[in-house]
Motif scaffolding. Structure first.
Motif, PDB file in Angstrom:
ATOM      1  N   LEU A   1      -6.753   2.515  -3.747  1.00  0.00           N
ATOM      2  CA  LEU A   1      -6.570   1.341  -2.445  1.00  0.00           C
ATOM      3  C   LEU A   1      -8.014   1.035  -1.858  1.00  0.00           C
ATOM      4  CD1 LEU A   1      -3.329   2.621  -0.762  1.00  0.00           C
ATOM      5  CD2 LEU A   1      -3.542   0.527  -2.210  1.00  0.00           C
TER       6      LEU A   1
ATOM      7  N   GLU B   1      -2.870   6.544  -4.499  1.00  0.00           N
ATOM      8  CA  GLU B   1      -3.513   6.263  -3.084  1.00  0.00           C
ATOM      9  C   GLU B   1      -5.099   5.881  -3.367  1.00  0.00           C
ATOM     10  OE1 GLU B   1      -3.786   7.668   1.586  1.00  0.00           O
ATOM     11  OE2 GLU B   1      -2.893   8.913   0.046  1.00  0.00           O
ATOM     12  N   SER B   2      -5.557   6.730  -4.183  1.00  0.00           N
ATOM     13  CA  SER B   2      -7.187   6.652  -4.504  1.00  0.00           C
ATOM     14  C   SER B   2      -7.688   5.184  -4.958  1.00  0.00           C
ATOM     15  CB  SER B   2      -7.511   7.750  -5.291  1.00  0.00           C
ATOM     16  OG  SER B   2      -7.040   7.430  -7.010  1.00  0.00           O
TER      17      SER B   2
ATOM     18  N   ARG C   1       0.779  -1.185  -0.075  1.00  0.00           N
ATOM     19  CA  ARG C   1       0.012   0.132   0.061  1.00  0.00           C
ATOM     20  C   ARG C   1       1.093   1.296   0.104  1.00  0.00           C
ATOM     21  NH1 ARG C   1      -5.388  -1.117   1.267  1.00  0.00           N
ATOM     22  NH2 ARG C   1      -5.679   0.882   2.267  1.00  0.00           N
ATOM     23  N   ASP C   2       1.926   1.245   0.602  1.00  0.00           N
ATOM     24  CA  ASP C   2       2.984   2.481   0.631  1.00  0.00           C
ATOM     25  C   ASP C   2       3.558   2.717  -0.782  1.00  0.00           C
ATOM     26  OD1 ASP C   2       2.403   3.030   3.368  1.00  0.00           O
ATOM     27  OD2 ASP C   2       4.086   1.683   4.204  1.00  0.00           O
TER      28      ASP C   2
ATOM     29  N   LYS D   1       0.977   4.270  -2.875  1.00  0.00           N
ATOM     30  CA  LYS D   1       1.089   5.664  -2.300  1.00  0.00           C
ATOM     31  C   LYS D   1       1.971   6.569  -2.902  1.00  0.00           C
ATOM     32  CE  LYS D   1      -1.495   4.664   1.934  1.00  0.00           C
ATOM     33  NZ  LYS D   1      -1.357   4.862   3.355  1.00  0.00           N
ATOM     34  N   ARG D   2       3.245   5.978  -2.995  1.00  0.00           N
ATOM     35  CA  ARG D   2       4.613   6.654  -3.388  1.00  0.00           C
ATOM     36  C   ARG D   2       4.326   7.000  -5.138  1.00  0.00           C
ATOM     37  NH1 ARG D   2       7.705   2.873  -0.566  1.00  0.00           N
ATOM     38  NH2 ARG D   2       8.307   1.987  -2.363  1.00  0.00           N
TER      39      ARG D   2
END
Length: 302
Positions: free
Chosen positions: A87, A84-85, A75-76, A79-80
Motif C-alpha cells: 500500500l 499491507e506492505s 486498502r482494508d 490488508k485482509r
C-alpha cells in the motif's frame, strides 16, 4: 464517435449524464456500446471481451465490488489479503477540503477522488509551494459535488450505490532517474489467473497515455489499443514474478478484475482494482483480440 471531443467540459458531461440517469441501465449500455464501438451489443450470448464487460455490469452484483472500487476502502481489502506492505502511504481521507491541514502535508503528494476514474480525478502535486492551494481546493471540491446515486454513461453500479465521494491524499511515489512518471502494470485476471497485461507510461493526466500489451510471460503482443501510441524499449521489471503472484492473490475473489501495480526501485506498490476497463468501450487492432480474450472469460449465462 468520442463525445468527449464534442463536449470538452467534464462538468457539462456530468450534468448531461445526470439528466439522462432516468434511462434504464440496459438501454443506456446498449446505446453507449453502439456509439463507442460502432457495433450492436449482444447481451444474450456475449462473445467479445468488451461485450462481457457490459454483461458483468448488469449481472454480477457482488457487494465486495463496492468496497474495492473505493480508493480508500480497498486498502482494508488489501490488508485482509496479507499485502499491507504494497500500500502507498496515505496521509488522510477527507469529506471536505476544509478538513485538510495543508501545512502538515509534505512538499509533494497525490490527491484523488476516492470514487473517481481517469486523469480528471487525480492531481499530482510536485511542490505545494508552487501551487495555488485555493485552486487545489476548488478542483477537489468538484469531486465532492458528484451525487453518489448519479449513474454515469457506463452504468458501473458499484460507483453509485450510495458511497460518498471523498478526497484521499497519498505519498507521491517516484522512481530514481525517471522523469516521465511511473510505468503502470495492469494485469487482466480471470478467475484468479492472469491472461495479459497493459503497460502504461508517458502519461499526461486526462489527456494521453502510451500503451503496450504483453502476455503473462511479458512477451509483447502484436496488438494495439486503438487511439493510444505504443511504448518502445520496455524491459521486464525486476519484480515481475512477484507482481504476478500479487495480482493472482488479489483477483481470486472475482470472475474478472484488472489489478494495477507499480514496480519502483525494488518495491511493488498497489494502484487500484478495476472491474470495467475503459467501461468496456475500447477497440483493438486486430479486432480478433477482443474475441480471443472474450473466450478466456467464462460466464454463467444461465
Amino acid at each position: 464517435m468520442d463525445y468527449k471531443n464534442l463536449i470538452r467540459s467534464r462538468e457539462v458531461r456530468l450534468r448531461i449524464l445526470e439528466f439522462l440517469s432516468f434511462i434504464p441501465d440496459k438501454l443506456m449500455i446498449k446505446l453507449q456500446y453502439r456509439i463507442k464501438t460502432g457495433r450492436r451489443l449482444n447481451l444474450k450470448r456475449p462473445e467479445r471481451f468488451t461485450e462481457k464487460i457490459q454483461w458483468y455490469k448488469l449481472n454480477y452484483k457482488n457487494p465486495l465490488l463496492i468496497q474495492c472500487v473505493d480508493k480508500y476502502e480497498v486498502r482494508d481489502y488489501i490488508k485482509r489479503k496479507g499485502l499491507e506492505s504494497i500500500l502507498i502511504p496515505c496521509y488522510g481521507v477527507y469529506d471536505s477540503v476544509d478538513e485538510i491541514d495543508w501545512d502538515s502535508l509534505p512538499e509533494s503528494f497525490v490527491m484523488k477522488d476516492t470514487l473517481g476514474g481517469g486523469g480528471a480525478s487525480v492531481i499530482v502535486v510536485e511542490d505545494k509551494n508552487k501551487e495555488s492551494i485555493e485552486k487545489l481546493k476548488l478542483h477537489a471540491a468538484k469531486w465532492l459535488e458528484t451525487k453518489p446515486n448519479v449513474r454515469g454513461g457506463g452504468r458501473e453500479w458499484p460507483y453509485y450505490t450510495g458511497e460518498k465521494h471523498r478526497i484521499i491524499i497519498e505519498q507521491l511515489i517516484r522512481e530514481k532517474g525517471l522523469k516521465k512518471g511511473l510505468n503502470d502494470y495492469k494485469f487482466f485476471c480471470f478467475d484468479g489467473k492472469i491472461e495479459f497485461l497493459y503497460v502504461m507510461g508517458n502519461r499526461k493526466l486526462g489527456e494521453k497515455v502510451s500503451v503496450c500489451l504483453f502476455d503473462k510471460d511479458f512477451r509483447e503482443l502484436p496488438v494495439v489499443r486503438v487511439g493510444d501510441a505504443p511504448i518502445t524499449g520496455l524491459k521486464k521489471p525486476a519484480d515481475f514474478e512477484k507482481m504476478k503472484r500479487i495480482a493472482e492473490i488479489l483477483s481470486q475473489d472475482f470472475p474478472h478484475v484488472r489489478v494495477d501495480l507499480y514496480d519502483v526501485d525494488g518495491k511493488v506498490y498497489f494502484g487500484e482494482l478495476t472491474f470495467y476497463n475503459a467501461s468496456g468501450y475500447m477497440k483493438y487492432e486486430p479486432d480478433e483480440f477482443d474475441l480471443e480474450i472474450g473466450r478466456k472469460w467464462r460466464l454463467d449465462l444461465r
